[in-house]
Design an enzyme around this catalytic site. Structure first.
Site, PDB file in Angstrom:
ATOM      1  N   PRO A   1       0.718  -1.149  -0.074  1.00 18.35           N
ATOM      2  CA  PRO A   1       0.002   0.222  -0.118  1.00 18.35           C
ATOM      3  C   PRO A   1       0.866   1.076   0.024  1.00 18.35           C
ATOM      4  CG  PRO A   1      -0.037  -1.165   2.161  1.00 18.35           C
ATOM      5  CD  PRO A   1       1.114  -1.568   1.179  1.00 18.35           C
ATOM      6  N   GLU A   2       0.523   2.249  -0.797  1.00 15.21           N
ATOM      7  CA  GLU A   2       0.758   3.368  -1.078  1.00 15.21           C
ATOM      8  C   GLU A   2      -0.119   4.391  -0.233  1.00 15.21           C
ATOM      9  OE1 GLU A   2       3.196   4.820  -4.350  1.00 15.21           O
ATOM     10  OE2 GLU A   2       3.550   2.760  -5.022  1.00 15.21           O
TER      11      GLU A   2
ATOM     12  N   ARG B   1       4.027 -10.937   4.681  1.00 13.06           N
ATOM     13  CA  ARG B   1       5.577 -10.743   4.891  1.00 13.06           C
ATOM     14  C   ARG B   1       5.806 -10.347   6.089  1.00 13.06           C
ATOM     15  NH1 ARG B   1       7.333  -8.075  -0.585  1.00 13.06           N
ATOM     16  NH2 ARG B   1       9.399  -8.530   0.111  1.00 13.06           N
TER      17      ARG B   1
ATOM     18  N   ARG C   1      21.108  18.266  -3.649  1.00 10.00           N
ATOM     19  CA  ARG C   1      21.137  16.864  -3.337  1.00 10.00           C
ATOM     20  C   ARG C   1      21.345  16.162  -4.477  1.00 10.00           C
ATOM     21  NH1 ARG C   1      17.403  14.779   1.117  1.00 10.00           N
ATOM     22  NH2 ARG C   1      16.869  16.589   2.333  1.00 10.00           N
TER      23      ARG C   1
END
Length: 271
Positions: free
Chosen positions: A2-3, A110, A152
DNA sequence: CCGGACGCCTGTCGGC
DNA sequence: TGCCGACAGGCGTCCG
């Protein structure tokens, strides 16, 4: 699994079954999740009423009378409402039994997810305290991303998947938002203009909004709290579409690893 | 301080 | 058909 859109879909699906209901018992069948399910869950939670269910990034925050249950679904986790007489399914490690006879079951083959307890401000929990703004909030602006990204070197895809930068953008929606914005996922985060970050911020919001409206993305087995799959898979432009023609220009969609995650993009449309 | 790699787990799928 | 490696929606931790 899930996001953010899948977590939000789950939240909306299960909340009506939970709000205002008292937890009778908590059954912990396997406490070996990402972090051990604390004994406090089965001691403190029974007898309390669920007052609210909020989401922060990919975390779900169950507000009780005193304290919060914090749930993260990890890679394979899901929550479903079951009726009282339904048997427990495989991998349903934690089950909340409610006073209305329904149950909230966490399934997680999992075991990368977690179920935690805090009697303090959940936003100050060590797992949540450092995470960035909600992508659908005003704080998550192009200017914010532009400023934070200066200097970055990592790929912009890794940058927007960093929970300290934005909360809740995972592997599917990072690829999709970058396609929508026309930005190459491997481009160094610090070498993208302010204007393009404004487009990216808009693309992230639009992608997540559309995905939530579709009930999330079901790749394999995701179900919303109502048991229905998410329909955003049909709207994916690049994720999982290696070698398929780009819907915009027809060039084959590329797949490569960026930051140890599979990434999908159109080399012609994204720069 | 930052960035990249590593583990944690189990199920599934494709290739040989 | 069966086995084996690769891969999967996440993320804290460790190491250079």
């Amino acid at each position: 699994m899930p996001e953010l859109p899948e977590v939000e879909t789950t939240r909306r699906g299960i909340a009506p079954h939970l709000i205002g209901h008292r937890v009778r018992t908590v059954q912990v069948h396997d406490r070996r999740l990402r972090w051990p399910v604390p004994a406090a869950i089965s001691k403190q939670v029974p007898g309390q009423t669920i007052r609210a269910l909020r989401r922060r990034g990919k975390y779900l925050l169950f507000e009780l009378d005193h304290g919060h249950v914090i749930v993260h679904l990890g890679m394979s986790g899901s929550l479903r409402i079951a009726t009282g007489d339904e048997p427990r399914r495989p991998y349903e490690h934690v089950v909340f039994v409610l006073d209305n006879g329904e149950r909230l079951a966490l399934r997680d083959p999992r075991r990368f997810g977690c179920v935690l307890w805090t009697d303090a401000d959940p936003e100050q929990h060590r797992l949540l305290v450092g995470i960035g703004p909600e992508p659908l909030s005003r704080a998550c602006s192009g200017d914010y991303l532009y400023r934070l990204s200066r200097g970055r070197k990592p790929a912009v895809k890794s940058f927007i998947m960093d929970a300290r930068v934005i909360a809740g953008v995972g592997n599917i929606y990072a690829s999709e938002a970058l396609f929508r914005a026309g930005i190459h996922p491997a481009r160094a985060a610090g070498r993208i203009s302010r204007q393009r970050y404004q487009g990216l911020a808009r693309a992230i919001k639009a992608t997540l909004r559309d995905a939530i409206a579709a009930g999330g993305t079901t790749l394999r087995d995701f179900r919303g709290g109502d048991g229905r799959p998410g329909y955003f898979r049909a709207a994916l432009k690049v994720y999982g579409r290696a070698e398929c023609p780009c819907g915009r220009c027809g060039a084959p969609i590329r797949q490569r690893q960026i930051g140890q995650r599979s990434s999908f993009y159109c080399a012609r449309c994204q720069h």
